[in-house]
Design an enzyme around this catalytic site. Structure first.
Site, PDB file in Angstrom:
ATOM      1  N   ARG A 203       0.077   4.764   2.957  1.00  0.00           N
ATOM      2  CA  ARG A 203       0.213   4.498   4.386  1.00  0.00           C
ATOM      3  C   ARG A 203       0.558   5.703   5.260  1.00  0.00           C
ATOM      4  NH1 ARG A 203       4.234  -0.354   4.730  1.00  0.00           N
ATOM      5  NH2 ARG A 203       4.649  -0.150   2.495  1.00  0.00           N
TER       6      ARG A 203
ATOM      7  N   GLU B 184      -5.037   3.628 -10.543  1.00  0.00           N
ATOM      8  CA  GLU B 184      -5.785   2.387 -10.285  1.00  0.00           C
ATOM      9  C   GLU B 184      -7.006   2.318 -11.195  1.00  0.00           C
ATOM     10  OE1 GLU B 184      -6.040   3.181  -5.763  1.00  0.00           O
ATOM     11  OE2 GLU B 184      -5.925   1.006  -5.949  1.00  0.00           O
TER      12      GLU B 184
ATOM     13  N   TRP C 153      -8.886   5.962  -0.274  1.00  0.00           N
ATOM     14  CA  TRP C 153      -9.458   6.570  -1.473  1.00  0.00           C
ATOM     15  C   TRP C 153      -8.602   6.126  -2.646  1.00  0.00           C
ATOM     16  CZ3 TRP C 153      -7.871   9.467   2.803  1.00  0.00           C
ATOM     17  CH2 TRP C 153      -6.564   9.960   2.749  1.00  0.00           C
TER      18      TRP C 153
ATOM     19  N   CYS D 129       0.828  -1.211   0.000  1.00  0.00           N
ATOM     20  CA  CYS D 129       0.000   0.000   0.000  1.00  0.00           C
ATOM     21  C   CYS D 129       0.858   1.255   0.000  1.00  0.00           C
ATOM     22  CB  CYS D 129      -0.918   0.017   1.221  1.00  0.00           C
ATOM     23  SG  CYS D 129      -1.859   1.553   1.353  1.00  0.00           S
TER      24      CYS D 129
HETATM   25  N1  ARG Z   1      -6.826  -1.401  -7.052  1.00  0.00           N
HETATM   26  C1  ARG Z   1      -8.132  -1.627  -6.499  1.00  0.00           C
HETATM   27  C2  ARG Z   1      -9.173  -1.080  -7.462  1.00  0.00           C
HETATM   28  O1  ARG Z   1      -8.829  -0.487  -8.419  1.00  0.00           O
HETATM   29  C3  ARG Z   1      -8.304  -0.953  -5.161  1.00  0.00           C
HETATM   30  C4  ARG Z   1      -7.265  -1.303  -4.127  1.00  0.00           C
HETATM   31  C5  ARG Z   1      -7.255  -0.378  -2.934  1.00  0.00           C
HETATM   32  N2  ARG Z   1      -6.925   0.958  -3.357  1.00  0.00           N
HETATM   33  C6  ARG Z   1      -6.910   2.019  -2.556  1.00  0.00           C
HETATM   34  N3  ARG Z   1      -6.610   3.165  -3.095  1.00  0.00           N
HETATM   35  N4  ARG Z   1      -7.201   1.940  -1.300  1.00  0.00           N
HETATM   36  O2  ARG Z   1     -10.349  -1.201  -7.260  1.00  0.00           O
END
Ligand code: ARG
Length: 381
Positions: A67, A241, A236, A64
């Site tokens: 953090r 991602e 968030w 992560c």
């Molecule tokens: N990578 C995952 C997604 O795209 C989420 C993982 C957690 N990501 C976060 N920013 N807390 O759905």
């Protein structure tokens, strides 16, 4: 590695908690825990221990990047809930309090484990909110290809989708030893962001969207030797991602060819860098849309700086940061980010979050006819 006993694991965690929080009375608490373990085989974390332990599990999450904010995690102790229905309603409350209308708050909820005098729970979804995926008769996939197997499992339970590319999957909750139950997620409980681009007016006609809050719901939280298989948590989103991976990956929504066409890029040769250009536009759109709709999202440049700040803070406390480089370094513009140029140890500390097997996959597998049952005993194959 020698297998440590539950008491040793409890001791390790409680020592850490008491010393980092400057608390007195460690010896007394350890005596209590020891007696409890001798009498019952396990022990119960207090609400405060649970809360600090969950924060440590985040701090120890090697993959992560977010953090820096580990201390701000809001922990909801919901270990007393006893039915799947109650867990469902509470998961909606988690979503609401984590979403805060767009000002996202990192939140974790803990539900009962099997040890706590009653059955434990599992949420079978990967995340509380995710989009369904369907294989169409022509073999194409509508929606999120990563959700195809889970979607058909939901349909086998009796759920029906609307057959759009962004159908909300139901929540599937299982009390240990009982069949799973599904609950439709009410549309109005889920904040979504519709995607548009600041310069290209055609972008919004593509009808793309993503949900605001990623709430991981299939990992096991471990604190002081106690496992919580049902402990959904969220932060968030980071831009890449959604834009690079969820919408851009070939095995996910695979939108780069669609955008390239709109942008009149030459896709016949990779060396025109059409993928890079289309990806850039997609990132601009996701960033712009979250920002203009007031939903928290961090770009990868800021996230990289924040992670390096976390490393600095940890070092100043005398702790060695553990991190998984391949997961920390974002997939776009990597070498422009500070994190790209760093290395870390990657040991798994406790407390932490762990992967666990998905009960619904085992159930699906068990339904598959095994060779011995299915085969005709008289035929050769
Ligand atoms: N990578 C995952 C997604 O795209 C989420 C993982 C957690 N990501 C976060 N920013 N807390 O759905």
């Amino acid at each position: 590695m020698p297998h440590s006993t539950l008491f040793e694991q409890a001791q390790e965690f409680l020592q850490l908690y008491y010393s980092e929080s400057n608390l007195a009375g460690l010896e007394k608490r350890l005596d209590q825990v020891q007696v409890e373990i001798l009498q019952t085989g396990t022990y119960r974390l207090t609400e405060k221990e649970l809360s600090y332990g969950a924060k440590l599990a985040w701090r120890n999450s090697n993959r992560c990047m977010g953090r820096l904010f580990w201390k701000t995690l809001k922990v909801r102790d919901r270990r007393t809930l006893r039915s799947a229905e109650e867990v469902f309603l509470d998961a909606l409350a988690h979503l609401k309090s984590a979403t805060q209308g767009g000002k996202i708050r990192s939140t974790l909820s803990v539900y009962a484990t099997a040890d706590e005098g009653d059955s434990g729970f599992r949420i079978l979804n990967k995340q509380l909110v995710r989009f369904a995926g369907y294989t169409l008769p022509n073999g194409e996939i509508l929606g999120d290809p990563d959700a195809v197997a889970f979607t058909s499992y939901c349909m086998s339970l009796g759920w029906e989708g609307k057959n759009t590319a962004f159908d909300l999957l139901p929540l599937v909750i299982q009390r240990q030893g009982e069949p799973a139950s599904w609950f439709a997620l009410p549309e109005e409980k889920v904040l979504r962001v519709s995607l548009s681009h600041p310069d290209y007016t055609w972008f919004k006609e593509l009808g793309l969207q993503w949900y605001a809050v990623p709430v991981i719901s299939d990992m096991r939280l471990e604190i002081g030797g106690i496992s919580f298989p049902c402990a959904p948590f969220n932060g968030w989103y980071m831009l890449t991602e959604i834009a690079a991976r969820n919408l851009g990956d070939v095995q996910r929504y695979n939108l780069l060819p669609v955008l390239a066409k709109k942008l009149n890029l030459d896709t016949r040769q990779v060396k025109t860098l059409w993928k890079d250009k289309a990806l850039q536009v997609l990132q601009e759109a996701v960033l712009h849309s979250f920002q203009s709709q007031g939903v928290t999202l961090v770009d990868h440049h800021t996230a990289s700086e924040q992670f390096l700040e976390f490393c600095k803070q940890e070092e100043s406390k005398g702790r060695v940061v553990q991190a998984d480089w391949a997961w920390i370094v974002p997939p776009t513009a990597s070498s422009t980010l500070g994190v790209f140029h760093q290395e870390w140890d990657n040991q798994i500390l406790s407390p932490n979050f762990h992967y666990q097997s998905a009960p619904w996959k085992e159930e699906e597998r068990a339904k598959e006819p095994t060779s011995t049952v299915k085969k005709c005993p008289f035929s050769a194959n």
